[in-house]
Design an enzyme around this catalytic site. Structure first.
Site, mmCIF file in Angstrom:
data_model
loop_
_atom_site.group_PDB
_atom_site.id
_atom_site.type_symbol
_atom_site.label_atom_id
_atom_site.label_comp_id
_atom_site.label_asym_id
_atom_site.label_seq_id
_atom_site.Cartn_x
_atom_site.Cartn_y
_atom_site.Cartn_z
ATOM 1 C CG HIS A 150 0.055 0.488 2.174
ATOM 2 N ND1 HIS A 150 -0.092 -1.195 2.963
ATOM 3 C CD2 HIS A 150 0.119 1.008 3.579
ATOM 4 C CE1 HIS A 150 0.538 0.028 4.122
ATOM 5 N NE2 HIS A 150 1.085 0.357 4.599
ATOM 6 C CG HIS B 43 -4.052 0.432 5.160
ATOM 7 N ND1 HIS B 43 -3.546 -1.051 5.895
ATOM 8 C CD2 HIS B 43 -3.072 1.250 5.608
ATOM 9 C CE1 HIS B 43 -2.479 -0.422 6.233
ATOM 10 N NE2 HIS B 43 -2.532 0.714 5.545
ATOM 11 C CG HIS C 272 4.465 4.802 3.994
ATOM 12 N ND1 HIS C 272 3.574 5.436 5.216
ATOM 13 C CD2 HIS C 272 3.905 3.516 4.428
ATOM 14 C CE1 HIS C 272 2.843 4.700 5.646
ATOM 15 N NE2 HIS C 272 2.808 3.610 5.110
ATOM 16 C CG HIS D 92 1.156 1.321 13.194
ATOM 17 N ND1 HIS D 92 1.599 2.447 13.477
ATOM 18 C CD2 HIS D 92 1.879 0.689 10.968
ATOM 19 C CE1 HIS D 92 2.844 2.534 12.187
ATOM 20 N NE2 HIS D 92 2.506 1.797 11.052
ATOM 21 C CE1 TYR E 290 5.851 3.561 7.910
ATOM 22 C CE2 TYR E 290 5.392 2.845 10.095
ATOM 23 C CZ TYR E 290 5.146 3.136 8.995
ATOM 24 O OH TYR E 290 3.500 2.610 9.226
ATOM 25 C CD GLU F 150 4.018 0.429 7.044
ATOM 26 O OE1 GLU F 150 3.583 -0.574 8.267
ATOM 27 O OE2 GLU F 150 3.342 0.606 5.600
#
Length: 306
Positions: free
Chosen positions: A153, A198, A213, A245, A254, A264
């Site tokens: 993503h 996501h 990112h 997260h 990261y 990431e």
């Protein structure tokens, strides 16, 4: 879950300052595989467990950032439907001929209210993942670096968050999986076209057309820790992590490529179905949402974009 329409992220084209340094970073350090170069000097890369010919394109430019992000669509009928939806939404839409990117079919390019450029396509040549499709081993020999599994993503920054979320939900049939909301104002939206937490995310920002990112999947938390070792061994600029997260529950680290684009690598600990509720975070828990362990925000993480 039957995934139809927009199936998944297909590729990202990144602007880089130095092609050779960038190829070394993405291939030797992160473990992507170079699959081609074209007469424009663009370099095509894929992660080891992707079957399509490429998922990352590196393009030399005077400044870093994202040229575009593309999504793969299930068939031509869906592509035509989405193209009409985008025109009705008011996007600038154009067709890009097959072969303009090596090994990729015709693409539908469109802009967004946040200033980002996106594309849809249905066809890309198959390269394979180094394993047979009958009686395959769990992984091929000879993998390098962090052994990134797939391009997963992008997180993007832009001003008209409301307009772009509406575009993806109404014209492209994505769902909002998670969000950060301050009263009536949506600060961030994490959008999915699949079972994943996501497939693309947006954060409200004063400037248009920024990338926070590009993200790549690893298999396990141990692989994330190994990526941290590689970051130190190779003197790769670290941003933050390893950590977790609250948003999306990703276990993550990261860092930056040689041009300053943030990368990431993460392993996922979340999933969704069509009837899953939208998860909402509020500003008083924003530190926990972003860095669940420390619960403290990092100004560089929030504000450095390309």
């Amino acid at each position: 879950m039957a995934i139809t329409g927009v199936m998944r992220p297909g590729h990202v084209m990144l602007n880089v300052l130095d092609i050779d340094e960038s190829v070394k970073h993405y291939c030797e350090h992160m473990g992507l595989i170079e699959t081609d170069r074209d007469d424009q000097g663009r370099v095509y890369l894929k992660c080891w467990d992707e079957h399509d010919w490429f998922s990352v394109v590196l393009q030399k430019n005077d400044s870093p950032g994202m040229d575009h992000m593309a999504f793969k669509v299930d068939n031509q009928a869906s592509l035509l439907r989405f193209e009409e939806n985008l025109k009705k939404f008011g996007c600038n839409v154009e067709r890009i001929a097959a072969g303009e990117l090596n090994h990729c079919g015709e693409r539908v390019r469109f802009d967004s209210p946040t200033g980002h450029t996106f594309e849809l396509y249905t066809e890309k040549e198959v390269y394979g993942n180094g394993l047979p499709t009958t009686n395959p081993a769990p992984w091929p020999e000879g993998l390098q670096g962090m052994q990134a599994v797939r391009f997963d993503h992008c997180l993007l920054y832009g001003d008209d968050l409301d307009g772009t979320v509406k575009l993806f939900v109404e014209a492209l049939e994505f769902d909002v999986a998670e969000q950060v909301v301050d009263g009536e104002l949506q600060i961030a939206a994490f959008l999915s076209c699949s079972h994943k937490a996501h497939d693309i995310a947006f954060i409200r920002n004063e400037e248009k057309n920024k990338i926070h990112h590009a993200s790549f999947l690893l298999n396990t938390w141990e692989n994330v820790l190994r990526a941290a070792d590689i970051i130190s061994m190779k003197d790769i600029p670290l941003d933050i992590g390893p950590t977790r997260h609250g948003l999306t529950r990703g276990q993550t680290i990261y860092f930056f490529d040689p041009s300053g684009n943030r990368n990431e690598v993460f392993c996922e600990d979340s999933y969704r179905y069509p009837d899953s509720p939208v998860l909402t975070w509020t500003p008083d828990h924003l530190g926990q949402a972003i860095f669940y362990h420390s619960r403290e925000l990092n100004d560089r993480f929030l504000n450095v974009v390309t």
